[in-house]
Design a protein around this motif. Structure first.
Motif, PDB file in Angstrom:
ATOM      1  N   PRO A 257     -42.135  22.495  16.378  1.00  0.00           N
ATOM      2  CA  PRO A 257     -43.145  23.383  16.410  1.00  0.00           C
ATOM      3  C   PRO A 257     -43.884  23.999  15.204  1.00  0.00           C
ATOM      4  CG  PRO A 257     -40.994  24.569  17.181  1.00  0.00           C
ATOM      5  CD  PRO A 257     -40.840  23.187  16.586  1.00  0.00           C
ATOM      6  N   PRO A 258     -45.155  24.243  15.422  1.00  0.00           N
ATOM      7  CA  PRO A 258     -45.925  24.554  14.327  1.00  0.00           C
ATOM      8  C   PRO A 258     -45.478  25.743  13.194  1.00  0.00           C
ATOM      9  CG  PRO A 258     -47.038  25.177  16.236  1.00  0.00           C
ATOM     10  CD  PRO A 258     -46.077  24.610  16.542  1.00  0.00           C
ATOM     11  N   TRP A 259     -44.869  26.665  13.970  1.00  0.00           N
ATOM     12  CA  TRP A 259     -44.273  27.789  13.299  1.00  0.00           C
ATOM     13  C   TRP A 259     -42.953  27.543  12.459  1.00  0.00           C
ATOM     14  CZ3 TRP A 259     -43.852  27.659  18.701  1.00  0.00           C
ATOM     15  CH2 TRP A 259     -42.586  27.459  19.324  1.00  0.00           C
ATOM     16  N   GLN A 260     -42.427  26.203  12.680  1.00  0.00           N
ATOM     17  CA  GLN A 260     -41.097  26.169  11.941  1.00  0.00           C
ATOM     18  C   GLN A 260     -41.198  25.361  10.655  1.00  0.00           C
ATOM     19  OE1 GLN A 260     -38.337  23.758  14.400  1.00  0.00           O
ATOM     20  NE2 GLN A 260     -36.684  25.562  14.334  1.00  0.00           N
ATOM     21  N   ALA A 261     -40.654  25.888   9.705  1.00  0.00           N
ATOM     22  CA  ALA A 261     -40.729  25.164   8.371  1.00  0.00           C
ATOM     23  C   ALA A 261     -39.727  24.147   8.077  1.00  0.00           C
ATOM     24  CB  ALA A 261     -40.309  26.333   7.103  1.00  0.00           C
ATOM     25  N   VAL A 262     -40.031  23.095   8.745  1.00  0.00           N
ATOM     26  CA  VAL A 262     -39.055  21.961   9.003  1.00  0.00           C
ATOM     27  C   VAL A 262     -40.033  20.692   8.624  1.00  0.00           C
ATOM     28  CG1 VAL A 262     -37.718  20.642  10.289  1.00  0.00           C
ATOM     29  CG2 VAL A 262     -37.447  22.880  10.454  1.00  0.00           C
ATOM     30  N   SER A 263     -39.466  19.903   7.820  1.00  0.00           N
ATOM     31  CA  SER A 263     -40.206  18.446   7.839  1.00  0.00           C
ATOM     32  C   SER A 263     -39.136  17.437   7.970  1.00  0.00           C
ATOM     33  CB  SER A 263     -40.927  18.299   6.324  1.00  0.00           C
ATOM     34  OG  SER A 263     -40.110  18.410   5.420  1.00  0.00           O
ATOM     35  N   VAL A 264     -39.478  16.442   8.420  1.00  0.00           N
ATOM     36  CA  VAL A 264     -38.426  15.224   8.771  1.00  0.00           C
ATOM     37  C   VAL A 264     -38.835  14.408   7.662  1.00  0.00           C
ATOM     38  CG1 VAL A 264     -38.331  13.165  10.202  1.00  0.00           C
ATOM     39  CG2 VAL A 264     -39.113  15.155  11.209  1.00  0.00           C
ATOM     40  N   VAL A 265     -37.620  14.051   7.082  1.00  0.00           N
ATOM     41  CA  VAL A 265     -37.361  13.283   5.843  1.00  0.00           C
ATOM     42  C   VAL A 265     -37.237  11.807   6.161  1.00  0.00           C
ATOM     43  CG1 VAL A 265     -36.200  12.670   3.671  1.00  0.00           C
ATOM     44  CG2 VAL A 265     -36.472  15.286   4.480  1.00  0.00           C
ATOM     45  N   ARG A 266     -36.380  11.599   7.096  1.00  0.00           N
ATOM     46  CA  ARG A 266     -36.243  10.259   7.695  1.00  0.00           C
ATOM     47  C   ARG A 266     -35.535  10.136   9.107  1.00  0.00           C
ATOM     48  NH1 ARG A 266     -31.017   7.846   6.833  1.00  0.00           N
ATOM     49  NH2 ARG A 266     -29.898   9.396   5.799  1.00  0.00           N
ATOM     50  N   ARG A 267     -35.964   9.221   9.677  1.00  0.00           N
ATOM     51  CA  ARG A 267     -35.361   8.760  11.081  1.00  0.00           C
ATOM     52  C   ARG A 267     -34.947   7.369  11.148  1.00  0.00           C
ATOM     53  NH1 ARG A 267     -37.265   8.576  16.997  1.00  0.00           N
ATOM     54  NH2 ARG A 267     -35.565   8.960  18.038  1.00  0.00           N
ATOM     55  N   GLU A 268     -33.801   7.116  11.121  1.00  0.00           N
ATOM     56  CA  GLU A 268     -33.500   5.525  11.373  1.00  0.00           C
ATOM     57  C   GLU A 268     -32.321   5.528  12.534  1.00  0.00           C
ATOM     58  OE1 GLU A 268     -31.478   5.013   7.475  1.00  0.00           O
ATOM     59  OE2 GLU A 268     -33.241   5.247   6.328  1.00  0.00           O
ATOM     60  N   GLY A 269     -32.424   4.353  13.201  1.00  0.00           N
ATOM     61  CA  GLY A 269     -31.501   3.802  14.048  1.00  0.00           C
ATOM     62  C   GLY A 269     -31.866   4.153  15.493  1.00  0.00           C
ATOM     63  N   GLY A 270     -33.062   5.066  15.859  1.00  0.00           N
ATOM     64  CA  GLY A 270     -33.402   5.120  17.312  1.00  0.00           C
ATOM     65  C   GLY A 270     -32.411   6.230  17.845  1.00  0.00           C
ATOM     66  N   LEU A 271     -31.777   5.907  18.975  1.00  0.00           N
ATOM     67  CA  LEU A 271     -31.232   6.998  19.622  1.00  0.00           C
ATOM     68  C   LEU A 271     -29.638   6.404  19.702  1.00  0.00           C
ATOM     69  CD1 LEU A 271     -33.526   7.994  22.724  1.00  0.00           C
ATOM     70  CD2 LEU A 271     -33.281   9.054  20.539  1.00  0.00           C
ATOM     71  N   GLY A 272     -29.448   5.127  19.221  1.00  0.00           N
ATOM     72  CA  GLY A 272     -28.053   4.557  19.220  1.00  0.00           C
ATOM     73  C   GLY A 272     -26.739   5.201  18.205  1.00  0.00           C
ATOM     74  N   VAL A 273     -25.590   4.863  18.532  1.00  0.00           N
ATOM     75  CA  VAL A 273     -24.688   5.630  17.792  1.00  0.00           C
ATOM     76  C   VAL A 273     -24.750   4.963  16.309  1.00  0.00           C
ATOM     77  CG1 VAL A 273     -22.136   5.337  17.464  1.00  0.00           C
ATOM     78  CG2 VAL A 273     -23.056   5.596  19.759  1.00  0.00           C
ATOM     79  N   GLY A 274     -24.669   5.965  15.445  1.00  0.00           N
ATOM     80  CA  GLY A 274     -25.083   5.712  13.885  1.00  0.00           C
ATOM     81  C   GLY A 274     -26.292   5.932  13.416  1.00  0.00           C
ATOM     82  N   ALA A 275     -27.211   6.290  14.466  1.00  0.00           N
ATOM     83  CA  ALA A 275     -28.494   6.788  14.027  1.00  0.00           C
ATOM     84  C   ALA A 275     -28.423   7.974  13.305  1.00  0.00           C
ATOM     85  CB  ALA A 275     -29.450   6.940  15.201  1.00  0.00           C
ATOM     86  N   GLU A 276     -29.650   8.147  12.380  1.00  0.00           N
ATOM     87  CA  GLU A 276     -29.434   9.376  11.577  1.00  0.00           C
ATOM     88  C   GLU A 276     -30.873   9.924  11.622  1.00  0.00           C
ATOM     89  OE1 GLU A 276     -25.790   8.678   8.510  1.00  0.00           O
ATOM     90  OE2 GLU A 276     -27.924   8.343   7.580  1.00  0.00           O
ATOM     91  N   SER A 277     -31.112  11.250  11.435  1.00  0.00           N
ATOM     92  CA  SER A 277     -32.221  11.998  11.167  1.00  0.00           C
ATOM     93  C   SER A 277     -31.952  13.232  10.287  1.00  0.00           C
ATOM     94  CB  SER A 277     -32.611  12.841  12.602  1.00  0.00           C
ATOM     95  OG  SER A 277     -32.956  11.799  13.670  1.00  0.00           O
ATOM     96  N   GLU A 278     -32.988  13.122   9.155  1.00  0.00           N
ATOM     97  CA  GLU A 278     -32.647  14.045   8.137  1.00  0.00           C
ATOM     98  C   GLU A 278     -33.864  14.998   7.952  1.00  0.00           C
ATOM     99  OE1 GLU A 278     -31.909  14.156   3.208  1.00  0.00           O
ATOM    100  OE2 GLU A 278     -31.984  11.938   4.564  1.00  0.00           O
ATOM    101  N   PHE A 279     -33.571  16.086   7.806  1.00  0.00           N
ATOM    102  CA  PHE A 279     -34.824  17.278   7.920  1.00  0.00           C
ATOM    103  C   PHE A 279     -34.526  18.052   6.414  1.00  0.00           C
ATOM    104  CE2 PHE A 279     -32.960  16.596  12.044  1.00  0.00           C
ATOM    105  CZ  PHE A 279     -34.195  16.186  12.712  1.00  0.00           C
ATOM    106  N   GLN A 280     -35.497  18.619   6.088  1.00  0.00           N
ATOM    107  CA  GLN A 280     -35.796  19.416   5.007  1.00  0.00           C
ATOM    108  C   GLN A 280     -36.486  20.923   5.778  1.00  0.00           C
ATOM    109  OE1 GLN A 280     -35.319  18.951   1.318  1.00  0.00           O
ATOM    110  NE2 GLN A 280     -35.445  21.207   1.525  1.00  0.00           N
TER     111      GLN A 280
END
Length: 148
Positions: free
Chosen positions: A32-55
């Motif tokens: 959402p536009p009100w949330q102070a979050v940025s996506v640093v990286r997203r790797e691996g899609g939705l499968g087991v072991g996939a990672e998402s990193e946020f700031q």
């Protein structure tokens, strides 16, 4: 341990709703536009072991949040769990259940705040309110992109 859940009926097949969640830009779309979050990286899609990193920021304090997918059942559900971040525990189950030619999208989250049950008791209500607002937004975005 605290629990949160939001469920919406999306007027699209489960494969469409799932494929929306596979988009490389989905986390940007669902933030959402009100949330102070940025996506640093997203790797691996939705499968087991996939990672998402946020700031994200708690006031002026920057925090890193790393989530890893621990389960995936194509077109039915995937689960991500916090590896590092602001919670003592976080598990997010994304469920896609076919209801005729529609999809019941459910986000179910189990979480615990640092400090144990006292923190959950004192601050859990605030987290619940924030999650309710966040997932209302996310489900509206999902409907906008998936419904024909």
């Amino acid at each position: 341990m605290m629990n949160f859940s939001r469920s919406s009926l999306i007027q699209a097949p489960a494969s469409t709703v799932w494929e929306f969640h596979e988009r490389p830009d989905v986390l940007d779309l669902l933030t959402p536009p009100w949330q102070a979050v940025s996506v640093v990286r997203r790797e691996g899609g939705l499968g087991v072991g996939a990672e998402s990193e946020f700031q994200l920021f708690l006031g002026p304090i920057p925090l890193r949040w790393l989530a890893r997918h621990t389960a995936c059942d194509l077109y039915e559900e995937f689960i991500d769990e916090q590896v590092t971040g602001p919670f003592a525990y976080w598990q997010h189950r994304h469920q896609f259940k076919a209801e005729g030619d529609h999809t019941r999208l459910t986000d179910a989250i189990a979480f615990s705040l640092p400090g144990g049950w006292v923190s959950d008791l004192m601050g859990g209500w605030f987290v619940q309110a924030q999650l309710d607002r966040l997932f209302a937004y996310r489900h509206q975005v999902t409907q906008r992109y998936c419904e024909l």
